[in-house]
Design a protein around this motif. Structure first.
Motif, PDB file in Angstrom:
ATOM      1  N   THR A   1      -2.280  -0.002   5.286  1.00 45.79           N
ATOM      2  CA  THR A   1      -1.319  -0.844   6.008  1.00 45.79           C
ATOM      3  C   THR A   1      -0.013  -0.959   5.220  1.00 45.79           C
ATOM      4  O   THR A   1       1.079  -0.925   5.803  1.00 45.79           O
ATOM      5  N   GLU A   2      -0.122  -1.092   3.905  1.00 46.33           N
ATOM      6  CA  GLU A   2       1.088  -1.140   3.078  1.00 46.33           C
ATOM      7  C   GLU A   2       1.828   0.184   3.114  1.00 46.33           C
ATOM      8  O   GLU A   2       3.063   0.225   3.186  1.00 46.33           O
ATOM      9  N   ARG A   3       1.091   1.290   3.091  1.00 50.93           N
ATOM     10  CA  ARG A   3       1.712   2.612   3.119  1.00 50.93           C
ATOM     11  C   ARG A   3       2.461   2.839   4.427  1.00 50.93           C
ATOM     12  O   ARG A   3       3.581   3.373   4.433  1.00 50.93           O
TER      13      ARG A   3
ATOM     14  N   LEU B   1       4.387   6.471 -12.106  1.00 53.78           N
ATOM     15  CA  LEU B   1       3.557   7.105 -11.080  1.00 53.78           C
ATOM     16  C   LEU B   1       2.226   7.547 -11.664  1.00 53.78           C
ATOM     17  O   LEU B   1       1.161   7.368 -11.053  1.00 53.78           O
ATOM     18  N   HIS B   2       2.257   8.111 -12.863  1.00 57.82           N
ATOM     19  CA  HIS B   2       1.033   8.531 -13.545  1.00 57.82           C
ATOM     20  C   HIS B   2       0.118   7.335 -13.790  1.00 57.82           C
ATOM     21  O   HIS B   2      -1.112   7.418 -13.584  1.00 57.82           O
TER      22      HIS B   2
ATOM     23  N   GLU C   1       3.291   2.000  -6.000  1.00 55.56           N
ATOM     24  CA  GLU C   1       3.473   3.452  -5.909  1.00 55.56           C
ATOM     25  C   GLU C   1       4.571   3.816  -4.921  1.00 55.56           C
ATOM     26  O   GLU C   1       5.364   4.735  -5.161  1.00 55.56           O
ATOM     27  N   ASN C   2       4.642   3.109  -3.811  1.00 59.00           N
ATOM     28  CA  ASN C   2       5.646   3.445  -2.809  1.00 59.00           C
ATOM     29  C   ASN C   2       7.056   3.097  -3.248  1.00 59.00           C
ATOM     30  O   ASN C   2       8.006   3.804  -2.895  1.00 59.00           O
ATOM     31  N   VAL C   3       7.213   2.008  -4.007  1.00 59.19           N
ATOM     32  CA  VAL C   3       8.543   1.698  -4.541  1.00 59.19           C
ATOM     33  C   VAL C   3       8.964   2.778  -5.536  1.00 59.19           C
ATOM     34  O   VAL C   3      10.128   3.181  -5.576  1.00 59.19           O
TER      35      VAL C   3
ATOM     36  N   ARG D   1      14.744  17.099   3.338  1.00 62.89           N
ATOM     37  CA  ARG D   1      14.652  16.101   2.272  1.00 62.89           C
ATOM     38  C   ARG D   1      13.848  14.893   2.736  1.00 62.89           C
ATOM     39  O   ARG D   1      13.033  14.343   1.985  1.00 62.89           O
ATOM     40  N   ILE D   2      14.062  14.485   3.984  1.00 67.59           N
ATOM     41  CA  ILE D   2      13.312  13.361   4.522  1.00 67.59           C
ATOM     42  C   ILE D   2      11.824  13.699   4.591  1.00 67.59           C
ATOM     43  O   ILE D   2      10.965  12.876   4.262  1.00 67.59           O
ATOM     44  N   THR D   3      11.504  14.925   4.983  1.00 65.58           N
ATOM     45  CA  THR D   3      10.101  15.348   5.040  1.00 65.58           C
ATOM     46  C   THR D   3       9.485  15.366   3.651  1.00 65.58           C
ATOM     47  O   THR D   3       8.328  14.957   3.462  1.00 65.58           O
ATOM     48  N   GLU D   4      10.234  15.804   2.667  1.00 60.39           N
ATOM     49  CA  GLU D   4       9.737  15.831   1.285  1.00 60.39           C
ATOM     50  C   GLU D   4       9.394  14.438   0.779  1.00 60.39           C
ATOM     51  O   GLU D   4       8.472  14.253  -0.014  1.00 60.39           O
ATOM     52  N   ALA D   5      10.141  13.443   1.237  1.00 58.69           N
ATOM     53  CA  ALA D   5       9.951  12.074   0.746  1.00 58.69           C
ATOM     54  C   ALA D   5       8.614  11.483   1.184  1.00 58.69           C
ATOM     55  O   ALA D   5       8.060  10.626   0.496  1.00 58.69           O
ATOM     56  N   ILE D   6       8.088  11.938   2.317  1.00 58.24           N
ATOM     57  CA  ILE D   6       6.871  11.336   2.869  1.00 58.24           C
ATOM     58  C   ILE D   6       5.763  12.352   3.119  1.00 58.24           C
ATOM     59  O   ILE D   6       4.606  12.112   2.791  1.00 58.24           O
ATOM     60  N   GLY D   7       6.119  13.477   3.711  1.00 65.36           N
ATOM     61  CA  GLY D   7       5.103  14.416   4.163  1.00 65.36           C
ATOM     62  C   GLY D   7       4.975  15.649   3.303  1.00 65.36           C
ATOM     63  O   GLY D   7       5.519  15.738   2.208  1.00 65.36           O
ATOM     64  N   ASP D   8       4.257  16.599   3.821  1.00 63.95           N
ATOM     65  CA  ASP D   8       3.978  17.863   3.150  1.00 63.95           C
ATOM     66  C   ASP D   8       4.819  18.945   3.814  1.00 63.95           C
ATOM     67  O   ASP D   8       4.567  19.311   4.964  1.00 63.95           O
ATOM     68  N   CYS D   9       5.807  19.458   3.101  1.00 67.17           N
ATOM     69  CA  CYS D   9       6.697  20.460   3.675  1.00 67.17           C
ATOM     70  C   CYS D   9       5.940  21.728   4.067  1.00 67.17           C
ATOM     71  O   CYS D   9       6.238  22.353   5.083  1.00 67.17           O
TER      72      CYS D   9
END
Length: 317
Positions: free
Chosen positions: A16-18, A294-295, A170-172, A46-54
């Motif tokens: 839900t947070e994601r 992130l790690h 993680e999302n921030v 670039r927008i796709t890279e931010a969230i999805g799998d290109c």
């Protein structure tokens, strides 16, 4: 608490947070695309890279365009990180353990999912993507707000919230990484980029009250990483994650030793952030700081899985 229940609660919080964070990130990128240099295809990539799998996107589409990217990141049920998929997975997990949480939460999330799966991409473009993403955020905020208002503060609550806070951290981090790559090599990002970054995290008003001077990417990054009183900062999120782990001490059985190790790991991450000085976060050092954070988040997610979930189950979605 059974491990299957703990796992479902943790992932309800995360998914839900994601979904909300994806809606925020897509909304801010819609505002930024007009300021982006180069052709529109690069912008949508670039927008796709931010969230999805290109790679996954390119298997299905020949070029990056607004309509295809919007569908892929928002409504594509076959895309593992789309908003619809995140909501569906949260709903599936809640359906398995409905007796653990108030019925109102199921009614809210189920109704939200049933509405979202009927939305068509053409409707979003006609009604304005900004208004659509605003509705997405409001629906998810209603779910979280209802949980805060009526859920008993028992072990189920603390597991749900630990997932939410870890996902928020993680999302921030990923949001900052996405925006910082827009203007590589520049000491200061443009005003419009930085304002959009703050608004996407819901921190514009809070930041202005604390830092009324010029708004720069460095100052915003320091705020979103270090600010202890802002609920969407990385420091606040890791502190919240640690707090909910500590609250589960009284409910731990055979997980006691593992839980203590995880609490120490979370405390170490939060403490290291507390020792960072504003001067430690600059445009040049930001990438390294975010990569380390992130790690740490990934390590914490793996520690939760080892402590509470069934052996052999997938750690990350």
């Amino acid at each position: 608490m059974l491990d299957r229940i703990a796992e479902s609660l943790f992932w309800i919080g995360r998914y839900t947070e994601r979904a909300e964070n994806h809606a925020r990130l897509l909304d801010v990128n819609y505002h930024l695309r007009e300021d982006a240099e180069g052709d529109s295809e690069k912008t949508w990539r670039r927008i796709t890279e931010a969230i999805g799998d290109c790679a996954s996107y390119e298997e299905r589409h020949e070029a990056y365009s607004e309509r295809e990217v919007l569908h892929f990141l928002t409504l594509d049920a076959t895309q593992s990180n789309s908003i619809l998929t995140c909501v569906a997975l949260a709903r599936d997990n809640l359906k398995k353990i409905r007796e653990q949480l108030p019925a109102e939460l199921w009614n809210l999330l189920n109704g939200y999912y049933l509405w979202l799966k009927t939305v068509q991409v053409d409707e979003i473009m006609q009604m304005s993507p900004h208004r659509f993403f605003q509705r997405l955020k409001e629906g998810l905020a209603a779910f979280q707000g209802t949980a805060v208002s009526i859920a008993p503060r028992d072990e189920s609550w603390h597991m749900l919230e630990s997932g939410r806070y870890l996902e928020r951290s993680e999302n921030v981090i990923r949001l900052l990484q996405s925006i910082s790559r827009i203007a590589p090599g520049q000491p200061k990002a443009s005003y419009s980029y930085t304002i959009a970054l703050l608004k996407s995290a819901g921190g514009f008003e809070a930041f202005r009250r604390l830092d009324p001077e010029d708004i720069t990417l460095e100052d915003v990054a320091r705020f979103l990483v270090l600010q202890e009183t802002f609920p969407r900062s990385i420091h606040f999120s890791l502190a919240g994650f640690e707090q909910h782990l500590k609250a589960m001490r009284g409910h731990a059985d055979q997980t006691g030793t593992s839980l203590e190790r995880m609490i120490r790991l979370a405390g170490k991450a939060r403490s290291e952030l507390g020792w960072l000085d504003r001067g430690d976060i600059t445009f040049d050092s930001l990438s390294g700081v975010l990569q380390q954070l992130l790690h740490t988040n990934i390590q914490l997610g793996e520690a939760v899985a080892r402590t509470f979930f069934s052996p052999g189950r997938e750690v990350m979605a």
